[in-house]
Write an enzyme that holds these catalytic residues in place. Structure first.
Site, PDB file in Angstrom:
ATOM      1  N   GLU A 115       0.810  -1.224   0.000  1.00  0.00           N
ATOM      2  CA  GLU A 115       0.000   0.000   0.000  1.00  0.00           C
ATOM      3  C   GLU A 115       0.842   1.271   0.000  1.00  0.00           C
ATOM      4  OE1 GLU A 115      -2.968  -0.302   3.073  1.00  0.00           O
ATOM      5  OE2 GLU A 115      -3.999  -1.934   2.040  1.00  0.00           O
ATOM      6  N   GLU A 170      -4.807  -8.430  -0.774  1.00  0.00           N
ATOM      7  CA  GLU A 170      -5.492  -8.381   0.522  1.00  0.00           C
ATOM      8  C   GLU A 170      -6.986  -8.281   0.300  1.00  0.00           C
ATOM      9  OE1 GLU A 170      -4.423  -5.495   3.446  1.00  0.00           O
ATOM     10  OE2 GLU A 170      -2.266  -5.843   3.237  1.00  0.00           O
TER      11      GLU A 170
END
Length: 759
Positions: free
Chosen positions: A286, A524
């Protein structure tokens, strides 16, 4: 059995562009010891590789990978202390994260039994280099190597992801070591008081209503936003910030931070890059722009940046960090918009500065040092000098694109270092900024790296934010992109499946549109186990969690995309959750499991299931290895039935060398039931081996483009867990009755009027 013997056991096919007939003597499931979800070289012939948008094995079969993130516990050290944080940052240890080495057989056997054999293995920069620049924790690296060396024994494969959230634990997330913030001049003990970071969540908080879900706001706060900017774009936006390297020479801080990260990554690759169980590496979890491309110092984008709790603007953050008490907006949860500003509050009332006098800026805010703003002593107020500072290059005026100007150049550097330290066939996983579709700038092939997999994340943002799930679901992804509101609302389990399927398909299709034939894996995806005010922990009724997980996995299956669930965390407990920022995503808890003395580790060992929650939604059949291209897969968890369709690959255009398809069917579904297989051609053969949890199918018709279909059901079927409802099933009869009533009244009135008129 040797590799050549394994080859001989498969139905081998020519790569010539001709129809190939499989050997009639071969029977499905004949290769001993192999199973569908085995990603070791024993089960795949060679390490998995990329062919177009697919992972394929040595025999050209398309491999569908699904597994877990291992694990959320690796964000914090094994000797973490909420009471003393952030003290003793140099002496932390991550040895034993995600679990002690002696527990590995238990956990790896459990994941194999559940068919979740594709691992996103998390490490952090802090775990490797917490003691200082260039000082690596060799004990931890040795532990990681020993742990990952065990993967092939259980059919597992992993890609190693270097994890971060909000830059570092010391700025409210995970990832970078404390010394990186100190290098930039931040005072760790002043970060919280000055509003430069929100730290309650890494000190055991985040569970109270006022603290719930606040941690992502850290991305816009001074510490994390500054560090990401310095790391990726310090040479452009903070050229005056220089620090001493190991030789005592002053160097730009971007160069120092990036060189340290590259060296750390290289050391990690040297440690585990030769292991057959390591499929590849991921550069950074991220990633974030920091202040780069900041459109306004006076507000953040409501659609992309979470506005919650005390939420200073960038300009207010600069003032707070420099030691000036400042009034900031306070945002609370609301409806229909997720949050709204309800009040204001003055932060840093004591005028504490976050900048250390011995730092590279001499105690000044580094953005003040670059004339972005200044404090007017005469008027006792802050003056913003360069509103568009982070939009264009300060010297040339050229418009900035974070991906093109900063992310891609660093990705190329990182790729060279990691590839040089590991086997060249290792696959590299990359992802964009969270909640963004694959950017257009990724379309240019020269900006990508060879052997690359795109690995974005997906969460239902509405449920994530509210920690609640029920009959009503909302497509936040669509709303944030201008979808008509009524089209973004869904009802019931059928509606949730459609909602999640659409959102996931948008991410996957957009990636294929930009990247072309490049593999996509959802790195994810998960659900909060403590949803609906933690009611399930008291009642042991996890129906809503089961329904949400089913809706998500149904969406993933409909998109035919691989994934790693967030998260398998043995350290999880009902009340503490994953012990990081109030999160509670793990659907396994060792505290609920049987002790190791009562376990055995075969695939058909039901004792391994203890400690798992909502397993009927998670442990599902799937086509692991397909002799062809998957076209459709639909599974219904309430019955245990599924339909799978695939199509033959033209052998001259691929590396296809086998016709045996292997489908994982968990034994927890089939024990005491008959597996009914229908839809195959009369000459096709199949066998289901419950101990290997695999349905082996040999489709005899290998003509180019020939489609195959198999429908599998259980007898007796499973007992339904929930009803699949939607708006039509719940309200349709009532609406029809209401419409009928209204029509009846209208007709009655009409008839009455005509009758009266006739008289």
């Amino acid at each position: 059995m040797s590799r050549s013997e394994l080859d001989d056991s498969f139905v081998l096919l020519s790569r010539k562009d001709v129809d190939v007939v499989p050997e009639a003597s071969y029977r499905p499931g004949s290769v001993p010891g192999t199973y569908a979800h085995d990603w070791s070289v024993w089960g795949t012939g060679t390490p998995l590789r990329i062919e177009g948008r697919h992972f394929v094995d040595a025999y050209g079969r398309v491999c569908a990978l699904r597994g877990v993130n291992l694990s959320g516990s690796t964000k914090a050290p094994a000797n973490d202390s909420h009471d003393t944080f952030p003290a003793d940052a140099e002496s932390v240890t991550f040895v034993g994260r995600p679990f002690p080495l002696e527990e590995a057989p238990e956990h790896f056997a459990r994941l194999r039994r559940w068919g979740l054999t594709f691992i996103r293995f998390l490490v952090t920069w802090e775990a490797i280099e917490h003691a200082g620049p260039g000082i690596y924790d060799l004990e931890y690296l040795s532990y990681v190597r020993k742990l990952l060396s065990l993967l092939p024994e259980y059919g597992l494969t992993a890609f190693v992801s270097i994890h971060q959230d909000v830059w570092s634990r010391y700025s409210g997330g995970s990832g970078a070591p404390a010394w990186t913030l100190e290098l930039a001049g931040f005072d760790l003990d002043a970060l919280e008081e000055t509003g430069a970071a929100w730290l309650l969540g890494v000190k055991g908080g985040g569970h109270k209503e006022a603290e719930k879900g606040v941690w992502p706001t850290g991305y816009t706060k001074l510490a994390a936003a500054t560090m990401s900017t310095l790391f990726f774009a310090g040479d452009t936006f903070a050229p005056k910030v220089k620090v001493k390297d190991k030789n005592g020479e002053l160097v730009p801080i971007q160069q120092f931070l990036q060189n340290a990260y590259l060296a750390m990554s290289e050391r990690l690759a040297q440690t585990v890059g030769d292991l057959s169980g390591v499929l590849g590496f991921e550069m950074l979890n991220e990633p974030h722009r920091g202040y780069v491309e900041l459109q306004s110092f006076h507000s953040f984008d409501y659609n992309t940046d979470l506005h919650l709790s005390y939420f200073p603007t960038a300009f207010e953050s600069l003032q707070l960090g420099a030691g000036h008490p400042t009034s900031v907006g306070v945002w609370t949860r609301s409806f229909p918009m997720p949050t709204r500003r309800t009040s204001s509050a003055t932060l840093n009332p004591n005028g504490k500065s976050v900048w250390r006098p011995d730092g590279p800026s001499g105690g000044r805010c580094i953005w003040e040092m670059h004339d972005v703003w200044r404090w007017d002593k005469n008027r006792n107020m802050a003056i913003l000098l360069r509103e568009s500072y982070f939009i264009s290059h300060p010297d040339t005026g050229k418009k900035i694109d974070w991906y093109t100007d900063f992310y891609f150049p660093f990705l190329r550097k990182w790729t060279e270092r990691v590839r040089g330290a590991s086997a060249p066939e290792k696959i590299l996983f990359v992802e964009a900024i969270p909640n963004e579709f694959c950017p257009e700038s990724w379309a240019a092939e020269e900006r990508r790296v060879p052997n690359m997999v795109y690995a974005p994340h997906w969460y239902d943002l509405n449920a994530l934010f509210a920690k609640a799930f029920g009959e009503f679901t909302v497509n936040v992804q669509g709303l944030s992109r201008g979808m008509f509101p009524l089209k973004a609302f869904y009802w019931g389990q059928g509606g949730a499946r459609k909602n999640f399927s659409l959102q996931i398909r948008n991410i996957v299709d957009r990636a294929y549109e930009v990247l072309g034939e490049q593999p996509v894996v959802i790195g994810e995806c998960g659900i909060p186990m403590d949803m609906n005010k933690k009611a399930a922990f008291l009642t042991e009724d996890f129906t809503w969690q089961t329904k949400m997980m089913d809706a998500m996995l149904t969406g993933l299956e409909r998109s035919l995309v691989g994934f790693t669930l967030w998260t398998y965390n043995p350290s999880n407990s009902d009340m503490a959750g994953d012990d990081w920022n109030g999160e509670n995503f793990s659907w396994f808890s060792r505290k609920r499991a049987l002790p190791p003395s009562l376990l055995y580790y075969d695939q058909d060992a039901p004792s391994l299931d203890n400690g798992g929650r909502i397993l009927p939604a998670i442990v599902r059949p799937y086509p692991a290895k397909t002799a062809g291209v998957p076209i459709k897969f639909e599974y219904e968890m309430n019955t245990g039935a599924f339909v799978f369709e695939w199509k033959n690959i033209p052998f001259g255009d691929s590396s296809m060398r086998a016709v045996e398809t292997e489908i994982f069917i968990p034994s927890m579904l089939t024990i005491g039931r008959k597996v009914v297989v229908e839809g195959l051609d009369a000459e096709d053969e199949y066998v289901y081996d419950v101990r290997r949890q695999t349905l082996f199918i040999v489709a005899r018709d290998t003509r180019h483009g020939r489609a195959h279909r198999v429908a599998v059901s259980l007898y007796p079927p499973l007992t339904p867990v929930f009803r699949i409802n939607d708006f039509r099933s719940d309200f349709g009869p009532r609406i029809l009755a209401l419409v009928g009533l209204i029509l009846g009244i209208v007709v009655f009135r009409f008839m009455s009027y005509n009758f009266t008129d006739y008289q």
